[in-house]
Write a protein that holds these residues in place. Sequence first.
Motif, PDB file in Angstrom:
ATOM      1  N   LEU A  27       0.833  -1.201   0.000  1.00 15.28           N
ATOM      2  CA  LEU A  27       0.000   0.000   0.000  1.00 15.28           C
ATOM      3  C   LEU A  27       0.871   1.255   0.000  1.00 15.28           C
ATOM      4  O   LEU A  27       0.687   2.155  -0.824  1.00 15.28           O
ATOM      5  CB  LEU A  27      -0.942   0.007   1.203  1.00 15.28           C
ATOM      6  CG  LEU A  27      -1.759   1.293   1.371  1.00 15.28           C
ATOM      7  CD1 LEU A  27      -2.671   1.520   0.166  1.00 15.28           C
ATOM      8  CD2 LEU A  27      -2.592   1.249   2.643  1.00 15.28           C
ATOM      9  N   ALA A  38      -9.679   5.754   1.975  1.00 14.69           N
ATOM     10  CA  ALA A  38      -9.996   4.327   2.026  1.00 14.69           C
ATOM     11  C   ALA A  38     -11.464   4.102   1.693  1.00 14.69           C
ATOM     12  O   ALA A  38     -12.337   4.883   2.078  1.00 14.69           O
ATOM     13  CB  ALA A  38      -9.676   3.777   3.414  1.00 14.69           C
ATOM     14  N   HIS A  39     -11.720   3.017   0.970  1.00 10.73           N
ATOM     15  CA  HIS A  39     -13.072   2.659   0.566  1.00 10.73           C
ATOM     16  C   HIS A  39     -13.235   1.166   0.814  1.00 10.73           C
ATOM     17  O   HIS A  39     -12.483   0.365   0.282  1.00 10.73           O
ATOM     18  CB  HIS A  39     -13.252   2.987  -0.926  1.00 10.73           C
ATOM     19  CG  HIS A  39     -14.627   2.750  -1.460  1.00 10.73           C
ATOM     20  ND1 HIS A  39     -15.581   3.741  -1.525  1.00 10.73           N
ATOM     21  CD2 HIS A  39     -15.219   1.647  -1.956  1.00 10.73           C
ATOM     22  CE1 HIS A  39     -16.694   3.247  -2.040  1.00 10.73           C
ATOM     23  NE2 HIS A  39     -16.498   1.975  -2.311  1.00 10.73           N
ATOM     24  N   SER A  49     -16.490   8.014   1.797  1.00 12.95           N
ATOM     25  CA  SER A  49     -15.417   7.194   1.227  1.00 12.95           C
ATOM     26  C   SER A  49     -15.288   7.432  -0.276  1.00 12.95           C
ATOM     27  O   SER A  49     -14.811   6.586  -1.001  1.00 12.95           O
ATOM     28  CB  SER A  49     -15.676   5.721   1.512  1.00 12.95           C
ATOM     29  OG  SER A  49     -16.861   5.305   0.882  1.00 12.95           O
ATOM     30  N   ILE A  55      -8.808   3.976  -2.114  1.00 10.32           N
ATOM     31  CA  ILE A  55      -8.056   2.766  -1.796  1.00 10.32           C
ATOM     32  C   ILE A  55      -9.064   1.673  -1.486  1.00 10.32           C
ATOM     33  O   ILE A  55      -9.781   1.749  -0.491  1.00 10.32           O
ATOM     34  CB  ILE A  55      -7.159   2.991  -0.569  1.00 10.32           C
ATOM     35  CG1 ILE A  55      -6.166   4.124  -0.839  1.00 10.32           C
ATOM     36  CG2 ILE A  55      -6.428   1.713  -0.199  1.00 10.32           C
ATOM     37  CD1 ILE A  55      -5.493   4.631   0.417  1.00 10.32           C
ATOM     38  N   THR A  57     -10.018  -1.588   0.002  1.00  9.55           N
ATOM     39  CA  THR A  57      -9.376  -2.399   1.054  1.00  9.55           C
ATOM     40  C   THR A  57      -9.816  -3.863   1.040  1.00  9.55           C
ATOM     41  O   THR A  57      -9.362  -4.652   1.867  1.00  9.55           O
ATOM     42  CB  THR A  57      -9.696  -1.835   2.454  1.00  9.55           C
ATOM     43  OG1 THR A  57     -11.107  -1.909   2.658  1.00  9.55           O
ATOM     44  CG2 THR A  57      -9.229  -0.401   2.603  1.00  9.55           C
ATOM     45  N   SER A  77      -8.140  -4.784   7.858  1.00  6.37           N
ATOM     46  CA  SER A  77      -9.325  -3.916   7.841  1.00  6.37           C
ATOM     47  C   SER A  77     -10.327  -4.216   6.740  1.00  6.37           C
ATOM     48  O   SER A  77     -11.473  -3.821   6.823  1.00  6.37           O
ATOM     49  CB  SER A  77      -8.868  -2.466   7.708  1.00  6.37           C
ATOM     50  OG  SER A  77      -8.110  -2.317   6.525  1.00  6.37           O
ATOM     51  N   GLY A 107     -12.700  -2.051   8.786  1.00 14.48           N
ATOM     52  CA  GLY A 107     -12.194  -0.684   8.638  1.00 14.48           C
ATOM     53  C   GLY A 107     -13.339   0.319   8.624  1.00 14.48           C
ATOM     54  O   GLY A 107     -13.265   1.383   9.243  1.00 14.48           O
ATOM     55  N   THR A 156      -9.584   8.461  14.881  1.00 14.75           N
ATOM     56  CA  THR A 156      -9.800   7.435  13.857  1.00 14.75           C
ATOM     57  C   THR A 156     -11.157   6.755  14.040  1.00 14.75           C
ATOM     58  O   THR A 156     -11.803   6.379  13.069  1.00 14.75           O
ATOM     59  CB  THR A 156      -8.650   6.400  13.898  1.00 14.75           C
ATOM     60  OG1 THR A 156      -7.407   7.107  13.728  1.00 14.75           O
ATOM     61  CG2 THR A 156      -8.774   5.377  12.789  1.00 14.75           C
ATOM     62  N   GLY A 161     -12.005   8.022   8.100  1.00 14.02           N
ATOM     63  CA  GLY A 161     -10.805   7.748   7.300  1.00 14.02           C
ATOM     64  C   GLY A 161      -9.871   8.917   7.116  1.00 14.02           C
ATOM     65  O   GLY A 161      -8.925   8.837   6.340  1.00 14.02           O
ATOM     66  N   VAL A 165      -5.256   5.222   6.766  1.00 11.00           N
ATOM     67  CA  VAL A 165      -5.904   3.949   6.465  1.00 11.00           C
ATOM     68  C   VAL A 165      -5.767   3.018   7.669  1.00 11.00           C
ATOM     69  O   VAL A 165      -4.657   2.770   8.141  1.00 11.00           O
ATOM     70  CB  VAL A 165      -5.258   3.268   5.238  1.00 11.00           C
ATOM     71  CG1 VAL A 165      -5.990   1.984   4.895  1.00 11.00           C
ATOM     72  CG2 VAL A 165      -5.254   4.210   4.048  1.00 11.00           C
ATOM     73  N   TYR A 429      -5.164  12.308   2.883  1.00 10.81           N
ATOM     74  CA  TYR A 429      -6.460  11.623   2.939  1.00 10.81           C
ATOM     75  C   TYR A 429      -7.591  12.641   2.890  1.00 10.81           C
ATOM     76  O   TYR A 429      -7.844  13.358   3.851  1.00 10.81           O
ATOM     77  CB  TYR A 429      -6.532  10.733   4.182  1.00 10.81           C
ATOM     78  CG  TYR A 429      -5.516   9.630   4.089  1.00 10.81           C
ATOM     79  CD1 TYR A 429      -5.749   8.543   3.254  1.00 10.81           C
ATOM     80  CD2 TYR A 429      -4.290   9.713   4.742  1.00 10.81           C
ATOM     81  CE1 TYR A 429      -4.798   7.547   3.093  1.00 10.81           C
ATOM     82  CE2 TYR A 429      -3.333   8.719   4.587  1.00 10.81           C
ATOM     83  CZ  TYR A 429      -3.599   7.635   3.764  1.00 10.81           C
ATOM     84  OH  TYR A 429      -2.662   6.660   3.596  1.00 10.81           O
TER      85      TYR A 429
END
Lengths: 441, 244
Positions: A27, A38-39, A49, A55, A57, A77, A107, A156, A161, A165, A429
């Motif tokens: 990654l 992150a998605h 997302s 990204i 995951t 995640s 995640g 977090t 996100g 990540v 991000y």
Amino acid sequence: MKKLITNWNNYPVIEADEISFDYDPELSSKLNGTSTIAHGNGRCYGDASLSSSVINTLRFDKILSFDVKQGIITCQSGILLSDLLEVIVPQGWFLPVTPGTKFITIGGAVASDVHGKNHHVDGSFSRHIVSMTVLTGSGETMVCSKLKNAHLFWATCGGMGLTGVVLAVTFNLKKIQTSFIRQKQVKAENLDEAMVLFAEHSDFTYSVAWIDCLKTGKQFGRSILILGEHAAQEEVSYKHKKLTAKDKSLFSVPFNFPSFVLNEWTVKAFNALYYAKNHQKVMDATVHYDGFFYPLDSILNWNRIYGNRGFVQYQFVLPLKESKEGLKNILTRINKKGMGSFLAVLKLFGEQNDLISFPMEGYTLALDFPMKPGLLEFLDELDEVVADFGGRIYLSKDARMRSQIFWETYPNAKTFKEIVKKYDPENRYVSNMSKRLMLKD
Amino acid sequence: MSKNALILGATSDMSLALARKFGSHGYSLTLAARNVDKLTALQSDIQIRQHVTVDIVPFDALNIKSHQDFYKNIPTKPDVVICVFGLLGDQLKAQSDWQSCEEILMSNYVGAVSILNIVANDMELKKQGVIVGISSVAGERGRQSNYFYGSAKAGFTAYLSGLRNRLFKSGVHVLTVKPGFVKTKMIENIKTPGPLTAMPKNVADDIYNAVVKRKNVIYTKGIWQWVMLAIKNIPEGVFKKLKL
């Protein structure tokens, strides 16, 4: 390669580059400095997302350890709750907190700090996390928990996100004796009674109510309260003693329905049938956890009934003191507009006061609205009411709230933004949501 | 004692699906790949989900000299060996760069022959075992877009066929698998037609069933048998003019 990406409500749809990965170092090597987010499995209802680069995951889905005696699990995640259930249920364990679908990633559960029917007893998902690792915006892989790097941890959990990540999560599971739930359903004639029933049944681990938003007069806010407890060995029949994770999909909606299918009248008819099916005031049953927690998961692609235009979920919470008046106010407005919500779910949250997580003590109501002209303006109006009553909107279900409402209603927004800035100083991000709500400079 | 399956080239999507499939049928597993670090998460995951023992060992298909020792030292001698590794490579680059070209030939043919020779000799002595070679439909007819890969796979297919012929009398079975498009990292950025594209899980199911039924050659998805029949029957005079 650009791909069309959307979330569960098909609104909005965006074009994005997609990065996927199997291993942690992979990654880092694929991130080239472009802003991304992150998605997971795309089951949130908004733009949290979504970004011009995402990204994915889902390939990062390995279980790293599982202490069957203590009920502690560590996983990457991208694993889905449905996959986890297949592993933990046969060993006598259950998710400490689960939302109404099992098709989300761990995640996602962290980023949304999901809540379930047991919030008043067990809090949200973050309460059960032992520790997690996060690849932050500054490129570091950091371990955090309530004690270690606590700022990162709390920014977090529910942080959509924006700190980075989530890579791996260690959390505590809940011991179960059977895969069944002792369910009790109680009909409430109206909203007042529903709220009394919630208070009376607060000792049940699981509670939620289906509510009819389109009924007026004496039956305003009529509901069915659904309560549950994990069934003990002696409470189930012989054939139900074996612990099983059921993953049967009964039906899949094959295509997007035309937009006219859901209207005030069809929703009213559905509600009348749904309420009438409970022919007694109180009904007891023993049901498999799958049907109890995930009734809609058995209808794959149920989002398609809302057609191509998609729909908007609207979930807010009001402080306990203001809940009754606030709910009445909002339901009356929905009534007047005839903005039928097919699925309306009411729940009493327990106390919670975290950095950026959604829940607070009070009533939360989740509604679905098919996308149509005038809806967004109407929701802006509801936002004002929610804010006036001291409530707030769930970010995982939001694709349209104005930034000003967010900043008014999330008291720790400023601190959250500062912490995010610390871990992601260069805005690596970024999501459509973070831009819309001005969470990054 | 449970049976053991050795998966060569274990970091691919197809290998993961195969490991889960064989694991769920009680096989203990030996996962072999160049980068063992990539295998540790897989190891724990499969042990937890499939409740079987998983060993991980380093294996480099291109390092021919290491193959004897590799096989000698693996913790459990396998009942089933699945040769999954392969490299699609970059056809255009390989046309002018020998190193890239050689890598494709080595990965898909020479390396596979080297390790399977060793496995075959051992199984022949023991008079039991199953060798599964993942070849490709690309080996059925060379085309301009991937004929280095295709010709290496063609060689591999012929090798497996000869090996099957040789080992028949000693009771060792050889299965040739010819996948078409499979939704894996290998073709991550290529758009493939849905009805012709298999998921790794389906390929693993097909392979497991073929091992149980002692099939000789399978296409997966099965429809590829007919697609390739059609492609093989195009006259060369026509074929050479096509953009394939």
